[in-house]
Structure formats: structure tokens, C-alpha cells
Scaffold this motif. Structure first.
Motif, PDB file in Angstrom:
ATOM      1  N   UNK A   1       0.757  -1.214  -0.114  1.00  0.00           N
ATOM      2  CA  UNK A   1       0.005   0.005   0.078  1.00  0.00           C
ATOM      3  C   UNK A   1       1.000   1.125   0.031  1.00  0.00           C
ATOM      4  N   UNK A   2       0.647   2.150  -1.097  1.00  0.00           N
ATOM      5  CA  UNK A   2       1.319   3.414  -1.034  1.00  0.00           C
ATOM      6  C   UNK A   2       0.501   4.654  -0.715  1.00  0.00           C
ATOM      7  N   UNK A   3       0.912   5.471   0.034  1.00  0.00           N
ATOM      8  CA  UNK A   3       0.248   6.760   0.081  1.00  0.00           C
ATOM      9  C   UNK A   3       1.092   8.084  -0.186  1.00  0.00           C
ATOM     10  N   UNK A   4       0.531   8.772  -1.200  1.00  0.00           N
ATOM     11  CA  UNK A   4       1.363   9.874  -1.712  1.00  0.00           C
ATOM     12  C   UNK A   4       1.768  10.967  -0.901  1.00  0.00           C
ATOM     13  N   UNK A   5       1.019  11.161   0.053  1.00  0.00           N
ATOM     14  CA  UNK A   5       0.967  12.233   1.158  1.00  0.00           C
ATOM     15  C   UNK A   5       0.744  13.576   0.493  1.00  0.00           C
ATOM     16  N   UNK A   6       0.770  14.751   1.226  1.00  0.00           N
ATOM     17  CA  UNK A   6       0.273  16.072   0.796  1.00  0.00           C
ATOM     18  C   UNK A   6       1.510  16.860   0.391  1.00  0.00           C
ATOM     19  N   UNK A   7       2.797  16.428   0.506  1.00  0.00           N
ATOM     20  CA  UNK A   7       3.892  17.227   0.229  1.00  0.00           C
ATOM     21  C   UNK A   7       4.226  17.355  -1.165  1.00  0.00           C
ATOM     22  N   UNK A   8       4.241  16.134  -1.974  1.00  0.00           N
ATOM     23  CA  UNK A   8       4.445  16.087  -3.409  1.00  0.00           C
ATOM     24  C   UNK A   8       3.417  15.273  -4.049  1.00  0.00           C
ATOM     25  N   UNK A   9       2.133  15.540  -3.963  1.00  0.00           N
ATOM     26  CA  UNK A   9       1.218  14.584  -4.504  1.00  0.00           C
ATOM     27  C   UNK A   9       1.099  14.456  -6.112  1.00  0.00           C
ATOM     28  N   UNK A  10       1.889  15.464  -6.977  1.00  0.00           N
ATOM     29  CA  UNK A  10       1.966  15.457  -8.227  1.00  0.00           C
ATOM     30  C   UNK A  10       3.157  14.525  -8.713  1.00  0.00           C
ATOM     31  N   UNK A  11       3.957  13.865  -7.735  1.00  0.00           N
ATOM     32  CA  UNK A  11       5.039  12.942  -8.088  1.00  0.00           C
ATOM     33  C   UNK A  11       4.731  11.702  -7.759  1.00  0.00           C
ATOM     34  N   UNK A  12       4.873  10.524  -8.457  1.00  0.00           N
ATOM     35  CA  UNK A  12       4.755   9.125  -8.323  1.00  0.00           C
ATOM     36  C   UNK A  12       5.547   8.673  -7.015  1.00  0.00           C
ATOM     37  N   UNK A  13       4.971   7.990  -6.204  1.00  0.00           N
ATOM     38  CA  UNK A  13       5.763   7.110  -5.246  1.00  0.00           C
ATOM     39  C   UNK A  13       5.232   5.582  -5.546  1.00  0.00           C
ATOM     40  N   UNK A  14       6.258   4.821  -5.380  1.00  0.00           N
ATOM     41  CA  UNK A  14       5.701   3.363  -5.621  1.00  0.00           C
ATOM     42  C   UNK A  14       6.604   2.250  -4.896  1.00  0.00           C
ATOM     43  N   UNK A  15       6.061   1.054  -4.669  1.00  0.00           N
ATOM     44  CA  UNK A  15       6.479   0.009  -4.003  1.00  0.00           C
ATOM     45  C   UNK A  15       6.276  -1.413  -4.805  1.00  0.00           C
ATOM     46  N   UNK A  16       7.180  -1.994  -5.127  1.00  0.00           N
ATOM     47  CA  UNK A  16       7.310  -3.443  -5.878  1.00  0.00           C
ATOM     48  C   UNK A  16       7.743  -4.444  -4.707  1.00  0.00           C
ATOM     49  N   UNK A  17       7.130  -5.637  -5.036  1.00  0.00           N
ATOM     50  CA  UNK A  17       7.537  -6.950  -4.714  1.00  0.00           C
ATOM     51  C   UNK A  17       7.840  -7.654  -6.056  1.00  0.00           C
ATOM     52  N   UNK A  18       8.859  -7.338  -6.791  1.00  0.00           N
ATOM     53  CA  UNK A  18       8.876  -7.655  -8.072  1.00  0.00           C
ATOM     54  C   UNK A  18      10.213  -8.248  -8.472  1.00  0.00           C
TER      55      UNK A  18
END
Length: 216
Positions: free
Chosen positions: A179-196
Motif C-alpha cells: 500500500x502506498x500513500x502519496x502524502x500531501x507534500x508532493x502529490x504530483x509526483x509518483x511514489x511506488x513500492x514493488x515486490x517484483x
């Protein structure tokens, strides 16, 4: 067995020995030579579409590995609104030699994580046998800024291990979630997490404990 999930023949060897349901039962430091077979009953979830997960057993029969190739959650930027959470449920049929039982002693999770400042992410997992209550999920939180590999381990004390019922076939379920939460500081930029793990170097390893079933 699900066509999309690759299953190594060695999986049969993985779940070979079990630890006794009683403290007096002998504990095995090394798995016995008998081989155990693991069949995949079902694979469900947005994090493991058909054909994107593989299961294999370690040569020494003490662990099995699940490898994912499309397990990615992301938020922020132009991300799909539903992409912030991905999950996968594996339903495994474990064929154990008569007189033995097994439990998951620990599980190692790895992947890659890219979080913008103020963003956060969570990896969660739970395990249970068919017909039994789901274990309390183990959760590992992460916070940004972060841009590197991540690793988390779920460990269970011996007294708290949940053993497969003796003398009865019960499928084993593994539920995982990113689960990823972009937050409010930089919502226009992508955050991601993989188990890849397309190359097999990054994977989830489940370590088994074994003991004898009590004499009937």
C-alpha cells in the motif's frame, strides 16, 4: 495446479518434515529425506495476475520461494486511483508425509521502494490454514523520502507457531499486500513500492519449521 503459477518439482521436497504438536516430540534440525509436494490451488489478487507468480523449493527442503513479476503499488502523479493498493492470496495444497506437521517460522520479503518526501508505504502479510482463524497481520511501514531496495522479515516465536492440523488436509493461505500513500507534500509526483522479481534475485522466502504429530 494453476496454469499461470509455475511450480518447481522441488516444492514437494520442501514440506517434508514437521515439528510435533507436543513439546516432548522430537524436533528435526534437518528435514528428513522424504519429499513433500506443494500444489497451487488458487492465485488471486491485483498484485499477482495469472502467469506472474512462481513457487519453488530450496534444495535443502527448509524453505520455499515465491517470485512475483508484476507486484507494484503506486500513488501520486497520474497513477490510477486504484493502484495505491495491490494484494495477492496464494492458496497452497501441501502434501506432508504421514506423522509430520509443519509451520511457517519466518518469511523474508524484498523489493524496491521509491517514496517522495512526505509519502509512505506499508507491506503487510498474514497466514492461515483452511478452516482456521486468520493470523494477526504483520505490518512493516516505510516513510519518504526513500529510493532504494527494501527488506522486511516476519518472525514467530516457537510458542506462537501455528501448526498444520495433524491427520487432516488443510490448504495453507498466504495473504500479502502493498500500500502506498502519496502524502500531501508532493502529490504530483509518483511514489511506488514493488515486490517484483523478474530475474529471481528479489523474492519472498518462507522458512519452515517441522515436528512429529502426536501418536494417535
Amino acid at each position: 495446479m494453476i496454469r499461470g503459477l509455475l511450480l518447481s518439482g522441488g516444492v514437494a521436497a520442501l514440506l517434508t518434515t514437521a515439528l510435533p504438536a507436543q513439546a516432548s516430540s522430537p524436533v528435526f534440525d534437518n528435514p528428513p529425506p522424504d519429499k513433500i509436494v506443494i500444489d497451487v490451488a488458487t492465485v488471486n489478487g491485483s498484485g499477482c495476475p495469472q502467469g506472474t507468480a512462481a513457487v519453488a523449493v530450496s534444495p535443502d527442503n527448509t524453505a520455499f520461494t515465491v517470485t512475483y513479476s508484476q507486484y507494484l503499488a503506486q500513488a501520486g502523479g497520474n497513477s490510477d486511483p486504484t493502484a495505491f493498493r495491490k494484494n495477492c492470496q496464494l492458496n497452497l495444497i501441501v502434501h506432508v508425509p504421514q506423522g509430520f506437521t509443519y509451520a511457517i517460522a519466518s518469511a523474508d520479503y524484498r523489493g524496491f521502494l521509491s517514496l517522495q518526501p512526505g509519502a509512505s508505504a506499508t507491506q503487510k502479510a498474514s497466514y492461515y490454514f483452511q478452516g482456521s482463524s486468520t493470523t494477526v497481520p504483520k505490518t512493516h511501514p516505510f516513510s519518504g523520502a526513500y529510493n532504494d531496495d527494501w527488506q522486511a522479515t516476519d518472525s514467530t516465536d516457537w510458542a506462537q507457531l501455528v501448526w498444520a492440523p495433524c491427520g487432516v488436509q488443510r490448504n495453507f493461505n498466504i495473504n500479502t499486500e502493498l500500500r502506498v500513500n502519496a502524502g500531501t507534500a508532493n502529490p504530483g509526483k509518483v511514489s511506488f513500492m514493488t515486490m517484483d522479481s523478474t530475474d529471481g534475485d528479489i523474492s519472498t522466502v518462507y522458512h519452515l519449521a517441522w515436528k512429529d504429530c502426536p501418536a494417535s
